[in-house]
Write a protein that holds these residues in place. Structure first.
Motif, short mmCIF file in Angstrom:
data_model
loop_
_atom_site.label_atom_id
_atom_site.label_comp_id
_atom_site.label_asym_id
_atom_site.label_seq_id
_atom_site.Cartn_x
_atom_site.Cartn_y
_atom_site.Cartn_z
N THR A 21 0.84 -1.19 0.00
CA THR A 21 0.00 0.00 0.00
C THR A 21 0.88 1.24 0.00
N THR A 61 -13.64 -1.59 -7.43
CA THR A 61 -13.23 -2.36 -6.27
C THR A 61 -14.12 -3.59 -6.16
N SER A 97 -7.19 -3.55 -5.28
CA SER A 97 -7.10 -4.64 -4.32
C SER A 97 -7.66 -5.95 -4.88
N GLU A 100 -8.82 -8.41 -2.27
CA GLU A 100 -10.20 -8.24 -1.82
C GLU A 100 -11.16 -8.91 -2.80
#
Length: 104
Positions: A21, A61, A97, A100
């Motif tokens: 990150t 996302t 991400s 995720e």
């Protein structure tokens, strides 16, 4: 890194950028997409065509992809639809991400 990613986008159309990150992944992607746009525009003009629409960069996302989904498997269908549409537009999909997304 920007030049390398730009070449990968031109050749294969897909890449996976991995890093901690805050290391600059998003910045590299934005810069490479801009460079890719410039190269596509220059190629269009050199071939005597009118300026083509620049490639789009669509950022999403896992949360966006699963929003409103009730059943297992629906987000995968949505993602496939997004990929098909973006392919028609010669666009770039940027998934924030990937971990995720896999967890979902």
């Amino acid at each position: 890194e920007i030049e390398q990613l730009t070449r990968q986008l031109q050749e294969s159309g897909s890449s996976l950028i991995v890093g901690d990150t805050g290391c600059g992944k998003s910045t590299i992607i934005r810069a490479a997409a801009g460079k890719y746009q410039e190269l596509e525009r220059e190629e269009s003009l050199s071939q005597g065509r009118k300026t083509a629409l620049p490639p789009l960069v669509w950022r999403t996302t896992a949360s966006d992809l699963i929003a409103g989904m009730q059943y297992l498997g629906q987000w995968e269908e949505r993602l496939e639809q997004v990929i098909e549409k973006l392919a028609e537009l010669n666009a770039i999909l940027f998934v924030d991400s990937l971990v995720e997304l896999v967890r979902v």
